[in-house]
Design a protein around this motif. Structure first.
Motif, short mmCIF file in Angstrom:
data_model
loop_
_atom_site.label_atom_id
_atom_site.label_comp_id
_atom_site.label_asym_id
_atom_site.label_seq_id
_atom_site.Cartn_x
_atom_site.Cartn_y
_atom_site.Cartn_z
N THR A 1 -5.52 0.65 -8.44
CA THR A 1 -5.99 1.73 -7.56
C THR A 1 -7.18 1.27 -6.73
O THR A 1 -7.75 2.07 -5.99
CB THR A 1 -6.39 2.96 -8.40
N ASP A 2 -7.53 -0.01 -6.80
CA ASP A 2 -8.66 -0.59 -6.05
C ASP A 2 -8.11 -1.25 -4.80
O ASP A 2 -7.46 -2.30 -4.87
CB ASP A 2 -9.40 -1.59 -6.93
N LEU A 3 -8.37 -0.67 -3.63
CA LEU A 3 -7.80 -1.16 -2.39
C LEU A 3 -8.28 -2.57 -2.05
O LEU A 3 -7.49 -3.44 -1.67
CB LEU A 3 -8.13 -0.19 -1.23
N ASP A 4 -9.57 -2.81 -2.16
CA ASP A 4 -10.09 -4.13 -1.81
C ASP A 4 -9.49 -5.22 -2.71
O ASP A 4 -9.14 -6.31 -2.25
CB ASP A 4 -11.62 -4.15 -1.92
N GLU A 5 -9.37 -4.92 -3.98
CA GLU A 5 -8.76 -5.88 -4.91
C GLU A 5 -7.32 -6.17 -4.50
O GLU A 5 -6.86 -7.32 -4.55
CB GLU A 5 -8.79 -5.31 -6.33
N ALA A 6 -6.60 -5.14 -4.10
CA ALA A 6 -5.21 -5.32 -3.71
C ALA A 6 -5.08 -6.20 -2.48
O ALA A 6 -4.12 -6.98 -2.36
CB ALA A 6 -4.57 -3.96 -3.45
N LEU A 7 -6.00 -6.10 -1.54
CA LEU A 7 -5.89 -6.80 -0.27
C LEU A 7 -6.31 -8.27 -0.33
O LEU A 7 -5.77 -9.10 0.40
CB LEU A 7 -6.71 -6.09 0.81
N ARG A 8 -7.27 -8.60 -1.18
CA ARG A 8 -7.80 -9.97 -1.19
C ARG A 8 -6.70 -10.99 -1.48
O ARG A 8 -5.96 -10.87 -2.44
CB ARG A 8 -8.90 -10.11 -2.24
N GLY A 9 -6.61 -11.97 -0.61
CA GLY A 9 -5.68 -13.06 -0.81
C GLY A 9 -4.24 -12.76 -0.44
O GLY A 9 -3.36 -13.60 -0.67
N ALA A 10 -3.98 -11.61 0.13
CA ALA A 10 -2.60 -11.26 0.50
C ALA A 10 -2.15 -12.07 1.71
O ALA A 10 -2.89 -12.25 2.67
CB ALA A 10 -2.48 -9.77 0.79
N ALA A 11 -0.91 -12.54 1.65
CA ALA A 11 -0.30 -13.19 2.81
C ALA A 11 0.38 -12.15 3.70
O ALA A 11 0.40 -12.27 4.92
CB ALA A 11 0.71 -14.24 2.36
N LEU B 1 13.31 -0.24 -3.37
CA LEU B 1 14.19 -0.84 -2.37
C LEU B 1 13.62 -2.19 -1.91
O LEU B 1 14.35 -3.17 -1.76
CB LEU B 1 14.36 0.09 -1.18
N VAL B 2 12.32 -2.22 -1.68
CA VAL B 2 11.67 -3.45 -1.24
C VAL B 2 11.76 -4.50 -2.34
O VAL B 2 12.10 -5.67 -2.09
CB VAL B 2 10.19 -3.18 -0.87
N TYR B 3 11.45 -4.11 -3.56
CA TYR B 3 11.47 -5.08 -4.66
C TYR B 3 12.90 -5.59 -4.90
O TYR B 3 13.10 -6.78 -5.17
CB TYR B 3 10.92 -4.44 -5.93
N GLY B 4 13.87 -4.72 -4.76
CA GLY B 4 15.26 -5.16 -4.90
C GLY B 4 15.62 -6.22 -3.88
O GLY B 4 16.34 -7.19 -4.19
N LEU C 1 0.86 -1.19 0.00
CA LEU C 1 0.00 0.00 0.00
C LEU C 1 0.90 1.23 0.00
O LEU C 1 1.82 1.34 0.81
CB LEU C 1 -0.91 0.00 1.22
N GLY C 2 0.58 2.18 -0.88
CA GLY C 2 1.54 3.24 -1.17
C GLY C 2 2.53 2.74 -2.19
O GLY C 2 3.71 3.10 -2.19
N GLY C 3 2.02 1.89 -3.10
CA GLY C 3 2.88 1.21 -4.07
C GLY C 3 3.50 2.12 -5.10
O GLY C 3 4.42 1.71 -5.81
N GLY C 4 3.04 3.37 -5.20
CA GLY C 4 3.68 4.35 -6.07
C GLY C 4 4.73 5.15 -5.34
O GLY C 4 5.27 6.12 -5.90
N GLY C 5 5.04 4.78 -4.10
CA GLY C 5 6.00 5.52 -3.29
C GLY C 5 7.43 5.36 -3.78
O GLY C 5 7.81 4.35 -4.39
N LEU D 1 0.94 -3.72 -6.27
CA LEU D 1 1.13 -2.34 -5.83
C LEU D 1 -0.21 -1.63 -5.83
O LEU D 1 -0.94 -1.66 -6.82
CB LEU D 1 2.09 -1.61 -6.78
N HIS D 2 -0.52 -0.98 -4.70
CA HIS D 2 -1.75 -0.17 -4.64
C HIS D 2 -1.38 1.27 -4.35
O HIS D 2 -0.55 1.56 -3.46
CB HIS D 2 -2.70 -0.66 -3.56
N ASP D 3 -1.98 2.19 -5.06
CA ASP D 3 -1.80 3.61 -4.81
C ASP D 3 -3.00 4.35 -5.36
O ASP D 3 -3.71 3.84 -6.25
CB ASP D 3 -0.51 4.11 -5.49
N LEU D 4 -3.23 5.54 -4.84
CA LEU D 4 -4.33 6.37 -5.35
C LEU D 4 -3.93 7.11 -6.61
O LEU D 4 -4.79 7.62 -7.33
CB LEU D 4 -4.76 7.38 -4.27
N ASP D 5 -2.61 7.21 -6.88
CA ASP D 5 -2.10 7.97 -8.00
C ASP D 5 -1.62 7.01 -9.09
O ASP D 5 -0.55 6.38 -8.97
CB ASP D 5 -0.94 8.86 -7.53
N ALA D 6 -2.40 6.88 -10.17
CA ALA D 6 -2.06 5.94 -11.23
C ALA D 6 -0.76 6.32 -11.93
O ALA D 6 -0.01 5.43 -12.36
CB ALA D 6 -3.21 5.88 -12.24
#
Length: 445
Positions: A66-76, A15-18, A6-10, A34-39
């Motif tokens: 940009t859909d928060l619920d979609e991003a969260l479903r099934g996340a470990a 660094l995390v992906y690396g 969350l904040g995937g456009g940050g 990646l989820h963010d409000l800014d496409a």
């Protein structure tokens, strides 16, 4: 395994992906959402990640939404790295506070309170959604103010939310390096709140090496905190403070330096990152190279006003490589694979610090395994540190109360009680000014 950021456009997401790209073990992350409000920011960061993954055959798949619920479903696992109000909000936090002659830093003092007041309601909404859509997920909170936000989320997620910060890790690494010890073999006795903690010992093979450091002026002058705080003050404390305590111990000097600076940290980062996202979004732009150059400048200028005030010089090259992504990966591995390790984390206190209640989130060494993070028993804080920790935790609780009730009077109380805000009148003016510039504070009545 699915990881949602969350904040995937940050800016720091690469660094995390690396760090994920270096993990080839069983049970690793295979999908990153990646989820963010800014496409637009999502597109830029996705391009950087694609260049990072080039030539890595088992690189985790990356998608963006940009859909928060979609991003969260099934996340470990869910990494929460949001910035409510963006960098413009941070710049406004600094500007409003400095106009009143008080500190506007994003996690400390008036700026931290303003940031917390607009972040907590959003973080609580995220926690509730995680509990509903991904009840088995572990949430790793990067969002500042990290301790405050972790505590807000823990009221809905319990021990399944854990806060992280790279400051204690960097401090322990620097002390170990100066003492000639392997940081991986050293046990750091660190205790406090996020951005408000002290290293009280560093044990190597069962022996506490910190007294040797404190007794040697040359060693103390050879690393950042020694230069930042000064050898005499560190010997007086009998400990090495987190760098953020410079805002408390040298508050007048720091506020003066920030007021005299041509541009605040938030304003600098706003301009810098606006330029990065604009350039990285151009067709054919070398997104990864642009990101690397921007990050190097960002890291080199970190806390520059504080270092200038103390005459501490430039940052060491070893401190320019980040660190919080390594903590996050180690934490995730320990939980997912039951690889027992010890990390300094933000977790519920339980009985670790007797001066705080069990639900208060503290920053302390924890053993981590498949059942989560478990704080290690700690010796009591000395009076001066206990008083500061209790005062700041009381402010955090007022912020949580104001965010939950929408009470403007409680928000004023949070500002007024902070050790770095010296006047109820100033606290009232701060609330007026912050609500005028931040739409996210319109809930305060």
């Amino acid at each position: 395994m699915k990881l949602t950021i969350l904040g995937g456009g940050g800016f720091r997401v690469p660094l995390v992906y690396g760090a994920l790209l270096s993990d080839h073990g069983e049970g690793r992350v295979t999908r990153v959402v990646l989820h963010d409000l800014d496409a637009g920011r999502l597109r830029a960061v996705t391009r950087v990640l694609a260049e990072q993954a080039a030539g890595v055959p088992d690189a985790p798949e990356v998608t963006a939404t940009t859909d928060l619920d979609e991003a969260l479903r099934g996340a470990a696992f869910v990494f929460s790295a949001i910035r409510v109000g963006g960098l413009r909000g941070r710049a406004d936090d600094e500007r409003v506070a400095l106009a009143e002659g008080v500190l506007g830093q994003e996690t400390v003092g008036a700026g931290g309170i303003a940031y917390g007041l607009r972040t907590v309601p959003v973080a609580v909404d995220i926690a509730r959604r995680v509990a509903r859509l991904a009840p088995n997920a572990w949430v790793i909170n990067f969002t500042n103010p990290a301790g405050l936000v972790t505590e807000a989320m823990s009221r809905h997620l319990g021990d399944r939310v854990i806060g992280i910060c790279d400051s204690p890790v960097g401090l322990g690494r620097r002390i170990a390096r100066v003492l000639g010890a392997d940081p991986a073999e050293a046990h750091v006795d660190y205790v406090g709140l996020n951005h408000l903690g002290w290293v009280r010992g560093l044990r190597v093979a069962g022996r506490d090496e910190l007294p040797r450091l404190l007794a040697d002026p040359a060693l103390l002058g050879s690393f950042e905190e020694g230069r930042l705080f000064g050898a005499d003050w560190l010997r007086s404390l009998g400990a090495v403070p987190n760098e953020y305590l410079h805002y408390y111990y040298f508050n007048r000097e720091t506020v003066r330096a920030y007021r005299e600076a041509g541009k605040t940290r938030g304003a600098f980062l706003l301009d810098q990152q606006t330029g990065f996202y604009e350039r990285a979004g151009r067709p054919g732009a070398p997104a990864l190279a642009l990101w690397n150059r921007t990050r190097a400048e960002r890291e080199a200028t970190y806390m520059s006003e504080n270092r200038r005030t103390a005459g501490a010089g430039e940052r060491e090259a070893d401190d320019l490589s980040g660190g919080y992504e390594k903590v996050a990966l180690a934490l995730m591995r320990a939980v997912a694979r039951d690889e027992r390790t010890t990390l300094i984390l933000n977790v519920r206190n339980r009985s670790t610090l007797a001066v705080l209640d069990p639900e208060a989130v503290v920053e302390v060494p924890c053993t981590v395994d498949a059942n989560g993070a478990h704080p290690v028993a700690a010796d009591p804080l000395p009076g001066h540190a206990a008083g500061l920790v209790c005062a700041v935790k009381a402010v955090e609780r007022e912020v949580l109360s104001a965010a939950g009730s929408g009470s403007r009077a409680t928000a004023v109380k949070a500002f007024a009680l902070h050790p770095l805000v010296d006047s109820v009148t100033v606290a009232r003016r701060l609330v007026e000014a912050y609500t005028a510039v931040h739409p996210g504070l319109a809930y305060l009545r």
